[in-house]
Design a protein around this motif. Structure first.
Motif, short mmCIF file in Angstrom:
data_model
loop_
_atom_site.label_atom_id
_atom_site.label_comp_id
_atom_site.label_asym_id
_atom_site.label_seq_id
_atom_site.Cartn_x
_atom_site.Cartn_y
_atom_site.Cartn_z
N LEU A 10 0.83 -1.20 0.00
CA LEU A 10 0.00 0.00 0.00
C LEU A 10 0.87 1.26 0.00
CD1 LEU A 10 -2.70 1.66 0.56
CD2 LEU A 10 -2.05 1.47 2.96
N SER A 53 1.38 3.95 -3.19
CA SER A 53 1.11 5.39 -3.03
C SER A 53 2.33 6.21 -3.45
CB SER A 53 0.74 5.70 -1.57
OG SER A 53 -0.42 4.99 -1.19
N THR A 57 3.21 6.60 8.04
CA THR A 57 2.06 7.26 7.43
C THR A 57 2.39 8.70 7.06
OG1 THR A 57 0.62 5.93 8.85
CG2 THR A 57 -0.38 7.79 7.75
N CYS A 80 3.12 10.00 3.10
CA CYS A 80 2.11 10.94 2.60
C CYS A 80 2.75 12.29 2.25
CB CYS A 80 1.05 11.13 3.68
SG CYS A 80 -0.39 11.98 3.10
N THR A 106 -3.95 8.77 -5.86
CA THR A 106 -3.74 7.88 -4.71
C THR A 106 -5.03 7.74 -3.91
OG1 THR A 106 -2.85 9.78 -3.48
CG2 THR A 106 -1.26 8.23 -4.38
N ASP A 107 -5.85 8.81 -3.87
CA ASP A 107 -7.16 8.72 -3.22
C ASP A 107 -8.03 7.66 -3.89
OD1 ASP A 107 -6.54 10.63 -1.40
OD2 ASP A 107 -7.79 12.22 -2.25
N GLN A 117 -6.69 4.32 -2.84
CA GLN A 117 -6.94 4.09 -1.42
C GLN A 117 -8.43 3.88 -1.12
OE1 GLN A 117 -4.93 7.58 -0.07
NE2 GLN A 117 -2.90 6.70 -0.41
N VAL A 148 -9.14 0.27 -1.78
CA VAL A 148 -8.59 -0.54 -0.69
C VAL A 148 -9.49 -0.46 0.54
CG1 VAL A 148 -6.64 -0.84 0.88
CG2 VAL A 148 -6.23 -0.33 -1.52
N CYS A 161 -6.51 -0.74 4.66
CA CYS A 161 -7.76 0.02 4.52
C CYS A 161 -7.78 1.19 5.49
CB CYS A 161 -8.94 -0.91 4.77
SG CYS A 161 -10.45 -0.14 5.38
N SER A 211 -5.16 3.70 4.55
CA SER A 211 -5.56 4.38 3.31
C SER A 211 -6.44 5.57 3.64
CB SER A 211 -6.34 3.42 2.40
OG SER A 211 -5.49 2.46 1.84
N SER A 269 -5.33 9.38 2.74
CA SER A 269 -6.13 10.20 1.84
C SER A 269 -6.56 11.49 2.51
CB SER A 269 -7.36 9.42 1.35
OG SER A 269 -8.17 9.03 2.45
#
Length: 622
Positions: free
Chosen positions: A20, A24, A168, A172, A187-188, A191, A194, A343, A346, A350
């Protein structure tokens, strides 16, 4: 599963979680090295206004569906029942109004920041105050969004807390800094998929292990988790149909109407029609996300029949119960725990990537560019990337502050999010719908709205009872005798009589009404001060900054009476007036018509789609 026996990740789970983060990063690198390579602020902050409606709509969902919602909604359903599900009713008006009111006005002005509108409509002072209010709100909230899933995960799985926070935040920050808004939106999209996959996996496995759909339904029905329609009009009740279905509309408007993170996505669309379509497409996806979270809470209740393991997990937060449930359901199924953690993170990625990009945009467009108009495009783009990275590091600092302040800061931060969003919504409504509102009234209204909302919010925290939590309900149905029923009715009467009065009752206002209460405060005080200091004149109102609400509401009146309240300008004249704006105003705000000989065909198509308001209104001296 024994609560003391924490379920740790297997190698497969770690691999899925790492994929994941790697995916991203890869999306960010792709957009950093393709197209214009993020060399202009238009591309970095606005995605070259080239996005289609599908990725924009999925990005709008991801920005709203934070990790707080992913684990908070199932915990709410587990503890209090399905009453919260009625907030889905607020999604109807909460998305229709932005689609037909806010998007047409803001898109046609061709802005980069939603708060540029406030300068066009009022003054630079109002714009700066609106920008600073938004920055304050977002910085606090994004720290919570990073820390919440990391803390809950650590409480149940032993996953390293600060490892999760740093992974994270840094991933990001990097893909937002190098890839710009295009990377954030794509990426949104990834995500969001996911998120849905992770929730669906937990629900399917949970229903199967609990004994099937019929068994889940029997337990939640007998455990009183299915809430009936509560039409109690009392605004101090935490959740009723009115607090969720009506109060929730104002919360949705503050998120989908005027929040920079969402407005920036509308403005990145190819045309106004695409922006409106993306708003429509959000509705079914939001309802699906809400349904998945609520069903997950019901399956969780059917599994544990109201048992509370949160204290044994070293936290008083029932949010940790959601993670515990996930690990319990998915143990022995390699990869699925990793999928749900992906998940969860994500949702966090986002939300905070949207925050980084929108914060960089408003800081650049509202606070820096007006003071340095001669700044080169290359330097402005470099500074925008530095701002995105700086806000990313600030997010990590806020996560650490959240850790120091304790568990209750989550509720405090969510209340602040509602308390600050309402006054900003009121400020935009004052400008859009009331042509005679002036800059002094706007500033006074914003100050009054913030003061009132913080008064109620902080008062509710200070006066909140610190008694023990009620025990969770059992799955078994309770058969009441007549004596028991009489005793319960007497107890309920005593509870009613002992309700708080005076200021304490005022502080008991449901948090779902904070946005609406503060919004109306801004409008009321703003109008009163505007009339006391002299209402705005027709010639002082910039064309295109007013939505003709009064003209539509008073459509039954004769034309000469309508003109007492609003002036109706034909569309062609509005375009001419737009072109007559001073060149520095058009350049500063990125308006659609920088040329005196009229718009190009492409600009006309994006600026004026067919089926929208053919007039604007402004104040006329009576």
């Amino acid at each position: 599963m024994d609560p003391s026996d924490q379920k740790h990740f297997t190698v497969v789970d770690y691999v899925i979680f790492a994929v994941l983060l790697a995916a991203s990063m890869a999306i960010g690198l792709y957009h950093a090295l393709s197209g214009g390579r993020q060399r202009t602020t238009q591309e970095f902050l606005m995605a070259d206004r080239s996005m289609s409606c599908l990725p924009v709509s999925l990005s709008l969902i991801a920005s709203f569906q934070s990790a707080v919602a992913i684990i908070g909604v199932p915990a709410e359903i587990y503890t209090h029942g399905t009453q919260y599900w009625f907030i889905g009713c607020a999604y109807v008006l909460g998305l229709l109004i932005p689609a037909h009111v806010f998007i047409p006005v803001l898109y046609r002005l061709r802005l980069s920041s939603a708060y540029q509108y406030l300068e066009l409509r009022f003054s630079k002072a109002v714009r700066i105050c609106g920008t600073l209010t938004f920055i304050f709100q977002t910085v606090i909230y994004m720290g919570v969004c990073v820390y919440t899933p990391a803390f809950a995960l650590n409480a149940v799985t032993g996953f390293e807390l600060w490892g999760a926070v740093l992974a994270t935040g840094l991933v990001c920050t990097l893909y937002t800094t190098i890839g710009g808004l295009k990377a954030v939106i794509w990426t949104d999209v990834f995500q969001t998929l996911v998120m849905f996959a992770g929730q669906l996996a937990v629900i399917v496995v949970g229903v199967q292990q609990t004994g099937g759909v019929s068994e889940v339904w029997r337990k939640v029905w007998e455990g009183n988790r299915i809430s009936a329609l509560d039409l109690n009009p009392d605004p101090t009740e935490r959740h009723t149909f009115w607090t969720l279905g009506v109060g929730g509309v104002f919360l949705m408007l503050s998120l989908y109407g005027v929040n920079q993170a969402q407005v920036q996505r509308y403005l990145s669309s190819r045309t106004e029609k695409d922006a409106v379509r993306s708003c429509y497409m959000v509705f079914p996806s939001l309802q699906l996300a809400l349904a998945l979270s609520c069903v997950m809470g019901l399956v969780m209740f059917a599994r544990y029949c109201g048992e509370d393991y949160s204290d044994k997990l070293g936290t008083s937060s029932r949010d940790a119960m959601v993670i515990y449930f996930v690990m319990d359901m998915l143990q022995g199924l390699p990869g699925l725990p990793g999928l749900f953690v992906a998940c969860l993170f994500s949702a966090a990625l986002s939300t905070i990537s949207s925050a980084f990009n929108s914060l960089a945009t408003v800081t650049m467009e509202d606070l820096i560019k007006p003071h340095f108009p001669a700044m080169t495009e290359e330097r402005a783009t470099l500074l925008s990337k530095a701002l995105a990275m700086s806000y990313g590091l600030l997010c990590l600092a806020m996560a650490y502050l959240t850790h120091l302040m304790g568990d209750s800061v989550l509720q405090v931060a969510l209340k602040i999010f509602g308390m600050v969003g309402g006054p900003i919504l009121g400020l935009f409504c004052l400008g859009l719908f009331f042509p005679w509102a002036n800059s002094t009234g706007a500033l006074a209204g914003l100050g009054a709205g913030l003061a009132m909302s913080f008064w109620v919010g902080i008062g509710s925290i200070v006066t909140r009872s610190s008694g023990p939590r009620p025990p969770p309900p059992d799955c078994r149905a309770i058969l009441l005798s007549n004596n028991t029923t009489t005793a319960i009715q007497t107890a309920l009467r005593n509870v009613t009589l002992s309700r708080p009065s005076g200021l304490k009752r005022f502080y008991s206002l449901s948090y779902m009404w904070y946005s609406g209460f503060s919004c109306f405060t801004v409008i009321l005080i703003g109008l009163i001060i505007s009339f006391l200091t002299g209402p705005m004149k027709e010639e002082d109102v910039n064309p295109g900054t007013i939505y003709p609400l009064l003209g539509k509401l008073l459509c039954f009146l004769p034309e000469h009476l309508k003109k007492k309240f609003c002036c109706v300008t034909p569309l062609g004249q509005m375009l001419s007036a737009q072109q007559r704006l001073p060149p520095q105003v058009k350049e500063r705000n990125g308006l659609a018509f920088p040329k005196e000989d009229g718009p190009s065909p492409d600009e006309t198509e994006s600026f004026l789609p067919e089926a929208h308001t053919p007039f604007v209104e402004c104040e006329t001296a009576v």
